[in-house]
Motif scaffolding. Structure first.
Motif, PDB file in Angstrom:
ATOM      1  N   MET A 116       0.839  -1.185   0.000  1.00 13.46           N
ATOM      2  CA  MET A 116       0.000   0.000   0.000  1.00 13.46           C
ATOM      3  C   MET A 116       0.884   1.248   0.000  1.00 13.46           C
ATOM      4  O   MET A 116       0.813   2.031  -0.914  1.00 13.46           O
ATOM      5  CB  MET A 116      -0.933  -0.062   1.200  1.00 13.46           C
ATOM      6  N   TYR A 117       1.702   1.443   1.006  1.00 14.12           N
ATOM      7  CA  TYR A 117       2.577   2.604   1.035  1.00 14.12           C
ATOM      8  C   TYR A 117       3.984   2.268   0.529  1.00 14.12           C
ATOM      9  O   TYR A 117       4.704   3.144   0.106  1.00 14.12           O
ATOM     10  CB  TYR A 117       2.671   3.180   2.459  1.00 14.12           C
ATOM     11  N   ASN A 118       4.365   1.008   0.595  1.00 17.25           N
ATOM     12  CA  ASN A 118       5.695   0.595   0.158  1.00 17.25           C
ATOM     13  C   ASN A 118       5.698  -0.154  -1.159  1.00 17.25           C
ATOM     14  O   ASN A 118       6.745  -0.577  -1.616  1.00 17.25           O
ATOM     15  CB  ASN A 118       6.352  -0.296   1.216  1.00 17.25           C
ATOM     16  N   GLY A 162       3.983   6.802  -2.897  1.00 14.81           N
ATOM     17  CA  GLY A 162       3.630   6.023  -1.712  1.00 14.81           C
ATOM     18  C   GLY A 162       3.858   6.800  -0.430  1.00 14.81           C
ATOM     19  O   GLY A 162       3.040   6.782   0.490  1.00 14.81           O
ATOM     20  N   ARG A 163       4.990   7.503  -0.363  1.00  8.66           N
ATOM     21  CA  ARG A 163       5.283   8.318   0.822  1.00  8.66           C
ATOM     22  C   ARG A 163       4.301   9.475   0.946  1.00  8.66           C
ATOM     23  O   ARG A 163       3.841   9.807   2.038  1.00  8.66           O
ATOM     24  CB  ARG A 163       6.721   8.813   0.776  1.00  8.66           C
ATOM     25  N   THR A 182      -0.543  12.053   3.274  1.00  7.15           N
ATOM     26  CA  THR A 182      -1.898  12.532   2.985  1.00  7.15           C
ATOM     27  C   THR A 182      -2.932  11.805   3.817  1.00  7.15           C
ATOM     28  O   THR A 182      -3.846  12.416   4.380  1.00  7.15           O
ATOM     29  CB  THR A 182      -2.206  12.363   1.482  1.00  7.15           C
ATOM     30  N   ASP A 183      -2.793  10.488   3.918  1.00  8.14           N
ATOM     31  CA  ASP A 183      -3.767   9.714   4.695  1.00  8.14           C
ATOM     32  C   ASP A 183      -3.778  10.124   6.157  1.00  8.14           C
ATOM     33  O   ASP A 183      -4.840  10.315   6.745  1.00  8.14           O
ATOM     34  CB  ASP A 183      -3.482   8.219   4.575  1.00  8.14           C
ATOM     35  N   SER A 205       7.218  13.817 -14.028  1.00  7.59           N
ATOM     36  CA  SER A 205       7.101  13.867 -12.570  1.00  7.59           C
ATOM     37  C   SER A 205       6.503  12.565 -12.029  1.00  7.59           C
ATOM     38  O   SER A 205       5.574  12.008 -12.617  1.00  7.59           O
ATOM     39  CB  SER A 205       6.210  15.036 -12.163  1.00  7.59           C
ATOM     40  N   PRO A 206       7.028  12.093 -10.885  1.00  2.00           N
ATOM     41  CA  PRO A 206       6.434  10.905 -10.267  1.00  2.00           C
ATOM     42  C   PRO A 206       5.141  11.221  -9.512  1.00  2.00           C
ATOM     43  O   PRO A 206       4.449  10.322  -9.060  1.00  2.00           O
ATOM     44  CB  PRO A 206       7.524  10.449  -9.293  1.00  2.00           C
TER      45      PRO A 206
END
Length: 169
Positions: free
Chosen positions: A1-3, A16-17, A22-23, A62-63
């Protein structure tokens, strides 16, 4: 999810970071606040939205993707050069593709102010938020009513981690 997925060097992606930040800073507190409002006053109309429009990026390589927190203010009000130079560092908001989104977004808030409901002629019906369905309006090129804002990510912070924490103490 984040990684996941990881980048070419095996690290969490920038997106992801940013999703993690944001979450924990905006998404989960927004859901908690909407839940608290509905719980405290069930008769009060509560509406939740997600600005899900992907603006034109200044750097096509941009990512980053999506709309950053606070970017919706530029869709609601006329061009604000004093803010634009500081907040629009990665995206071009005032483009021909964003004009219909701006008009739609503004109509929602105009209807809410004038009639007490954001739904109006030609607009997607935006249902009230409630604790059971937890509906929200995703505002993108096409508006869409959805349920449970980022359900898996929000449940991680509001259910799973608190349950694990309580099991430890």
């Amino acid at each position: 999810m984040y990684n996941y997925p990881k980048d070419d060097r095996g690290r969490a992606t920038v997106q992801g970071r940013l999703d993690l930040i944001t979450d924990t800073s905006y998404i989960v507190p927004s859901v908690q606040f909407a839940n608290a409002l509905v719980s405290a006053s069930p008769a009060t109309d509560v509406y939740l939205y997600l600005m899900d429009f992907y603006p034109e990026l200044k750097d096509q390589n941009s990512p980053l993707t999506g709309s950053a927190h606070g970017l919706d203010i530029f869709y609601l009000f006329d061009e604000m050069p004093e803010l634009s130079e500081h907040l629009l560092v990665y995206a071009n908001v005032y483009t021909p593709s964003s004009i219909p989104v701006m008009r739609y977004f503004r109509s929602l808030f105009t209807n809410l102010a004038n009639f007490g409901s954001p739904s109006g002629t030609g607009n997607t019906i935006w249902p009230r938020y409630d604790l059971n369905e937890q509906v929200y309006l995703a505002i993108g090129e096409v508006a869409e009513v959805r349920k449970r804002l980022y359900a898996h990510r929000v449940s991680l912070w509001m259910e799973y981690l608190p349950r694990k924490y309580r099991a430890l103490i």
